[in-house]
Design a protein around this motif. Structure first.
Motif, PDB file in Angstrom:
ATOM      1  N   GLY A  12      50.096  38.723 -23.516  1.00  0.00           N
ATOM      2  CA  GLY A  12      49.934  39.762 -22.505  1.00  0.00           C
ATOM      3  C   GLY A  12      50.451  39.259 -21.176  1.00  0.00           C
ATOM      4  N   ARG A  13      50.936  40.197 -20.375  1.00  0.00           N
ATOM      5  CA  ARG A  13      51.369  39.856 -19.018  1.00  0.00           C
ATOM      6  C   ARG A  13      50.784  40.897 -18.066  1.00  0.00           C
ATOM      7  N   ALA A  14      49.963  40.415 -17.147  1.00  0.00           N
ATOM      8  CA  ALA A  14      49.366  41.276 -16.132  1.00  0.00           C
ATOM      9  C   ALA A  14      50.002  40.949 -14.785  1.00  0.00           C
ATOM     10  N   ASP A  15      50.654  41.929 -14.188  1.00  0.00           N
ATOM     11  CA  ASP A  15      51.242  41.788 -12.847  1.00  0.00           C
ATOM     12  C   ASP A  15      50.348  42.535 -11.870  1.00  0.00           C
ATOM     13  N   LEU A  16      49.790  41.797 -10.941  1.00  0.00           N
ATOM     14  CA  LEU A  16      48.800  42.338 -10.023  1.00  0.00           C
ATOM     15  C   LEU A  16      49.316  42.306  -8.591  1.00  0.00           C
ATOM     16  N   ILE A  17      48.772  43.191  -7.796  1.00  0.00           N
ATOM     17  CA  ILE A  17      48.859  43.061  -6.345  1.00  0.00           C
ATOM     18  C   ILE A  17      47.433  42.958  -5.840  1.00  0.00           C
ATOM     19  N   VAL A  18      47.157  41.878  -5.132  1.00  0.00           N
ATOM     20  CA  VAL A  18      45.821  41.600  -4.623  1.00  0.00           C
ATOM     21  C   VAL A  18      45.840  41.725  -3.110  1.00  0.00           C
ATOM     22  N   ASP A  19      44.931  42.490  -2.583  1.00  0.00           N
ATOM     23  CA  ASP A  19      44.860  42.705  -1.136  1.00  0.00           C
ATOM     24  C   ASP A  19      43.405  42.653  -0.709  1.00  0.00           C
ATOM     25  N   GLY A  20      43.099  41.733   0.201  1.00  0.00           N
ATOM     26  CA  GLY A  20      41.740  41.626   0.711  1.00  0.00           C
ATOM     27  C   GLY A  20      40.722  41.310  -0.357  1.00  0.00           C
ATOM     28  N   GLY A  21      41.111  40.518  -1.356  1.00  0.00           N
ATOM     29  CA  GLY A  21      40.184  40.141  -2.412  1.00  0.00           C
ATOM     30  C   GLY A  21      39.970  41.215  -3.455  1.00  0.00           C
ATOM     31  N   LYS A  22      40.824  42.221  -3.497  1.00  0.00           N
ATOM     32  CA  LYS A  22      40.714  43.296  -4.476  1.00  0.00           C
ATOM     33  C   LYS A  22      42.044  43.483  -5.201  1.00  0.00           C
ATOM     34  N   ILE A  23      41.980  43.871  -6.468  1.00  0.00           N
ATOM     35  CA  ILE A  23      43.187  44.251  -7.199  1.00  0.00           C
ATOM     36  C   ILE A  23      43.509  45.694  -6.817  1.00  0.00           C
ATOM     37  N   VAL A  24      44.633  45.873  -6.129  1.00  0.00           N
ATOM     38  CA  VAL A  24      44.994  47.222  -5.685  1.00  0.00           C
ATOM     39  C   VAL A  24      46.075  47.830  -6.558  1.00  0.00           C
ATOM     40  N   SER A  25      46.722  46.992  -7.378  1.00  0.00           N
ATOM     41  CA  SER A  25      47.735  47.500  -8.294  1.00  0.00           C
ATOM     42  C   SER A  25      47.768  46.590  -9.516  1.00  0.00           C
ATOM     43  N   LEU A  26      47.938  47.194 -10.691  1.00  0.00           N
ATOM     44  CA  LEU A  26      47.936  46.408 -11.933  1.00  0.00           C
ATOM     45  C   LEU A  26      48.900  47.032 -12.924  1.00  0.00           C
ATOM     46  N   GLU A  27      49.772  46.203 -13.453  1.00  0.00           N
ATOM     47  CA  GLU A  27      50.634  46.601 -14.570  1.00  0.00           C
ATOM     48  C   GLU A  27      50.440  45.609 -15.707  1.00  0.00           C
ATOM     49  N   ASN A  28      50.155  46.125 -16.883  1.00  0.00           N
ATOM     50  CA  ASN A  28      49.918  45.256 -18.036  1.00  0.00           C
ATOM     51  C   ASN A  28      50.903  45.596 -19.143  1.00  0.00           C
ATOM     52  N   GLN A  29      51.409  44.564 -19.803  1.00  0.00           N
ATOM     53  CA  GLN A  29      52.261  44.790 -20.965  1.00  0.00           C
ATOM     54  C   GLN A  29      51.955  43.765 -22.040  1.00  0.00           C
ATOM     55  N   ILE A  30      52.017  44.197 -23.274  1.00  0.00           N
ATOM     56  CA  ILE A  30      51.880  43.306 -24.427  1.00  0.00           C
ATOM     57  C   ILE A  30      53.288  43.060 -24.966  1.00  0.00           C
ATOM     58  N   VAL A  31      53.659  41.803 -25.048  1.00  0.00           N
ATOM     59  CA  VAL A  31      55.004  41.428 -25.478  1.00  0.00           C
ATOM     60  C   VAL A  31      54.918  40.793 -26.861  1.00  0.00           C
ATOM     61  N   GLU A  32      55.616  41.385 -27.826  1.00  0.00           N
ATOM     62  CA  GLU A  32      55.626  40.842 -29.181  1.00  0.00           C
ATOM     63  C   GLU A  32      56.524  39.611 -29.230  1.00  0.00           C
ATOM     64  N   LEU A  33      56.050  38.591 -29.905  1.00  0.00           N
ATOM     65  CA  LEU A  33      56.799  37.342 -30.019  1.00  0.00           C
ATOM     66  C   LEU A  33      57.483  37.314 -31.386  1.00  0.00           C
ATOM     67  N   LYS A  34      58.781  37.469 -31.390  1.00  0.00           N
ATOM     68  CA  LYS A  34      59.541  37.501 -32.633  1.00  0.00           C
ATOM     69  C   LYS A  34      60.504  36.321 -32.688  1.00  0.00           C
ATOM     70  N   VAL A  35      60.660  35.757 -33.876  1.00  0.00           N
ATOM     71  CA  VAL A  35      61.694  34.737 -34.044  1.00  0.00           C
ATOM     72  C   VAL A  35      63.049  35.436 -34.018  1.00  0.00           C
ATOM     73  N   THR A  36      64.043  34.769 -33.461  1.00  0.00           N
ATOM     74  CA  THR A  36      65.388  35.327 -33.461  1.00  0.00           C
ATOM     75  C   THR A  36      66.006  35.160 -34.850  1.00  0.00           C
ATOM     76  N   PRO A  37      67.035  35.925 -35.168  1.00  0.00           N
ATOM     77  CA  PRO A  37      67.708  35.741 -36.465  1.00  0.00           C
ATOM     78  C   PRO A  37      68.184  34.311 -36.687  1.00  0.00           C
TER      79      PRO A  37
END
Length: 496
Positions: free
Chosen positions: A259-284
């Motif tokens: 998982g990757r959570a990209d946050l914006i923190v302002d004044g000790g609070k999370i004011v923006s959050l984007e989360n994505q789950i990235v699948e881990l695949k072996v390359t060919p």
């Protein structure tokens, strides 16, 4: 207000704003890796995770990687390697990132499977193992209870590790060490005052999500908990849960994704959050390579010996080397002769070992060292013939040796290049007869002059039923531990 007063006030206002105001934060998170941290045809290894993290760490000063428990217990490893191999890989992974200055960005908390083989050693995890609620009889945390990270941007992030309280296996293991579990809420309230003012407060909890949600409901807002990185249920939350204003994340299991959570923190609070789950695949390409490797590993069969020092020789053919010493010792041992030789060109695989470590040699490795399937040949040679072979070696070096030690000076005239030659520690006698083992390729009439510097027919060879790689495996099994220190090469001394 005059201009100067206004300027001073503006400066004071800017100084008073926390450095961490409106900061971006990236958290890469995983949980329940369960030992699937080495490359295979179906999974990536921690080397790929390292490559994913490095650019993130370089480009985002406030970035972290966190694993919420259960590094141990997964693949069908030999008993003696269970927990040992996972910990070794993790520590090397951490060290590789630490060597680049990113060690403080990597965190791991305890899971129940960390206790499958006993209570982990306090210093076993090079990164530290976070757990605030496993306590000693003196009511002190047994492991590292928390980490506070101040980033280059000035943001103070606090991570607290917490472990489920009622797992009977864990309770059984910790009782043997006179340890006890503390309620999570008690542990949180105890350690938060020690952590100081935080801009971002993160719990890393290994427990059922239902229990974690109930805990989140009870957390007073004044504790300032912002998010929980969870593990144990192997759930994938594309969108984090939100309970009592606290975000709860989880990213599957078995190193299949992160998982990757990209946050914006302002004044000790999370004011923006984007989360994505990235699948881990072996390359060919990775899959093609690992499929071949897995077939080779399968054919290699059982472990026959432990290698303590490198066996190297494929690029050291112009001198005595440890691989040649081992191989010729094996030939002489199997054929029971005075001397054994083999051409360096017949040795096709080195066996490197990192300093201070060991390596399991399997049956198939020896076929890779000597892949041609030559039989061993035994002949009788005079001392004069031995010296003739060595004179030829001074001009065109071909052979590794066992049972024989000699010193040569290539700068001396022909017939006088060998300064000393001993068999079994005794000087070679010209008229004495010695037994010699070599391989069937070099002893073939068309190859005698090239590899033994003698005319075809000058030695009568007797074929044996001994095959080179089979002999190596039997000798390795006989030794059990193979150790040929590189610094003690003294069979062939070449005057500079």
């Amino acid at each position: 207000m005059n201009k100067m007063s206004f300027f001073v006030a503006a400066v004071l206002l800017l100084v008073s704003i926390p450095a961490s105001a409106c900061e971006t934060v990236t958290i890469v998170y995983q949980n329940d890796l369960h030992g699937w941290i080495f490359p295979s045809s179906t999974r990536i290894g921690m080397n790929r995770i390292s490559r994913i993290l490095e650019p993130i760490f370089k480009n985002e000063p406030s970035s972290f990687y966190a694993v919420s428990g259960d590094l141990f217990t997964g693949p069908n490893l030999p008993t003696e390697l269970r927990a040992v191999s996972e910990l070794s890989i993790w520590n090397q992974f951490w060290k590789q990132l630490a060597d680049q200055g990113f060690g403080d960005r990597v965190l791991i908390s305890a899971g129940n499977h960390e206790f499958d083989y006993g209570v982990p050693a306090i210093d076993g995890f090079s990164s530290g193992l976070l757990c605030a609620n496993l306590m000693t009889v003196e009511n002190q945390p047994h492991f590292v209870p928390f980490r506070v990270k101040r980033t280059a941007e000035g943001l103070r992030a606090g991570f607290i590790g917490l472990l489920l309280e009622e797992d009977w296996r864990v309770l059984g293991m910790i009782a043997k060490e006179h340890l006890k579990m503390s309620p999570m809420l008690t542990a949180i309230k105890r350690v938060l005052p020690e952590m100081g003012k935080l801009d971002l407060t993160i719990l890393m909890i290994h427990d059922h999500v239902a229990n974690i949600s109930r805990l989140a409901e009870t957390l007073p807002s004044e504790l300032g908990v912002d998010m929980i990185l969870s593990g144990h249920d192997h759930y994938i939350f594309e969108d984090p849960l939100k309970v009592n204003g606290i975000y709860i994340f989880q990213a599957g299991a078995m190193n299949n994704c992160y998982g990757r959570a990209d946050l914006i923190v302002d004044g000790g609070k999370i004011v923006s959050l984007e989360n994505q789950i990235v699948e881990l695949k072996v390359t060919p390409l990775e899959r093609a390579m690992m499929l071949v490797k897995e077939k080779v590993d399968e054919l290699n069969g059982k472990t026959v010996a432990v290698l303590k020092q490198p066996l190297l020789g494929t690029y050291l053919r112009d001198r005595e080397n440890s691989l040649g010493d081992f191989v010729t010792d094996a030939y002489r041992w199997a054929a029971k002769t005075d001397v054994a030789m083999t051409n360096g060109a017949s040795l096709r695989m080195d066996c490197p070992v990192p300093p201070g470590e060991s390596y399991d040699l399997k049956e198939g490795h020896f076929k890779a060292i000597t892949p041609f399937g030559n039989h061993l040949m035994v002949g009788e040679v005079t001392g004069a013939q031995i010296l003739e072979i060595l004179e030829g070696e001074a001009v065109n070096f071909r052979n590794q040796v066992s049972g024989l030690a000699y010193k040569m000076d290539r700068h001396r005239p022909e017939g006088n290049r060998i300064l000393d030659a001993r068999i079994g520690g005794v000087p070679v006698s010209l008229n004495s007869v010695y037994t010699l083992t070599h391989n069937s390729y070099c002893t073939h009439p068309k190859n005698m002059e090239k590899y033994l510097h003698l005319k075809p027919g000058s030695i009568k060879w007797k074929a044996t039923d001994l095959v080179d790689y089979e002999v190596l495996a039997k000798y390795a099994r006989h030794l059990e531990v193979i150790e040929y220190p590189m610094e003690t090469r003294d069979r062939i001394v070449i005057v500079p």
